[in-house]
Motif scaffolding. Structure first.
Motif, PDB file in Angstrom:
ATOM      1  N   GLN A  73       0.826  -1.205   0.000  1.00 19.00           N
ATOM      2  CA  GLN A  73       0.000   0.000   0.000  1.00 19.00           C
ATOM      3  C   GLN A  73       0.861   1.256   0.000  1.00 19.00           C
ATOM      4  N   ARG A  74       1.917   1.251   0.797  1.00 20.09           N
ATOM      5  CA  ARG A  74       2.801   2.419   0.848  1.00 20.09           C
ATOM      6  C   ARG A  74       3.551   2.607  -0.461  1.00 20.09           C
ATOM      7  N   GLN A  75       3.912   1.507  -1.113  1.00 20.97           N
ATOM      8  CA  GLN A  75       4.564   1.617  -2.420  1.00 20.97           C
ATOM      9  C   GLN A  75       3.593   2.176  -3.462  1.00 20.97           C
ATOM     10  N   ALA A  76       2.353   1.746  -3.406  1.00 19.24           N
ATOM     11  CA  ALA A  76       1.354   2.235  -4.354  1.00 19.24           C
ATOM     12  C   ALA A  76       1.108   3.737  -4.187  1.00 19.24           C
ATOM     13  N   ARG A  77       1.176   4.202  -2.966  1.00 25.25           N
ATOM     14  CA  ARG A  77       0.991   5.643  -2.704  1.00 25.25           C
ATOM     15  C   ARG A  77       2.268   6.436  -2.983  1.00 25.25           C
ATOM     16  N   GLY A  78       3.381   5.746  -3.199  1.00 24.99           N
ATOM     17  CA  GLY A  78       4.648   6.404  -3.485  1.00 24.99           C
ATOM     18  C   GLY A  78       5.397   6.854  -2.253  1.00 24.99           C
ATOM     19  N   GLU A  79       4.989   6.364  -1.078  1.00 23.62           N
ATOM     20  CA  GLU A  79       5.655   6.777   0.156  1.00 23.62           C
ATOM     21  C   GLU A  79       7.028   6.123   0.301  1.00 23.62           C
ATOM     22  N   THR A  81      10.060   3.335  -1.631  1.00 22.00           N
ATOM     23  CA  THR A  81      10.518   2.602  -2.810  1.00 22.00           C
ATOM     24  C   THR A  81      11.464   1.522  -2.326  1.00 22.00           C
TER      25      THR A  81
END
Length: 83
Positions: A73-79, A81
């Motif tokens: 979820q954090r990767q999808a939001r770009g928070e 990498t």
């Protein structure tokens, strides 16, 4: 007698060339490329930061899946990498 030092120098050069090609090639574009020790450690610390506990054997599958979902979820939001 001069052929022995040439053989030794040739073997040394061969060893140096082989070790240069044996170094890990860090490529961020290939997800199947082997990870470096630093990358594995960074990923492990990321998992720990979202709540994964490798010593929690009783809740193992749920604990790992929950941490995986949080990271995704954090990767999808770009928070974050992951390299």
């Amino acid at each position: 007698m001069t052929s022995i030092p040439r053989i030794i120098l040739g073997a040394l050069a061969l060893c140096c060339a082989a070790s240069a090609f044996a170094q890990p090639q860090a490529s961020t574009s290939d997800p199947n490329a082997p990870k470096t020790r630093a990358q594995v450690r960074q990923e492990f610390l990321l998992w720990r930061s979202v709540g994964y506990d490798p010593n929690d054997w009783l809740n193992y599958p749920d604990n790992a899946m929950r941490a995986s979902r949080i990271i995704a979820q954090r990767q999808a939001r770009g928070e974050i990498t992951v390299q």
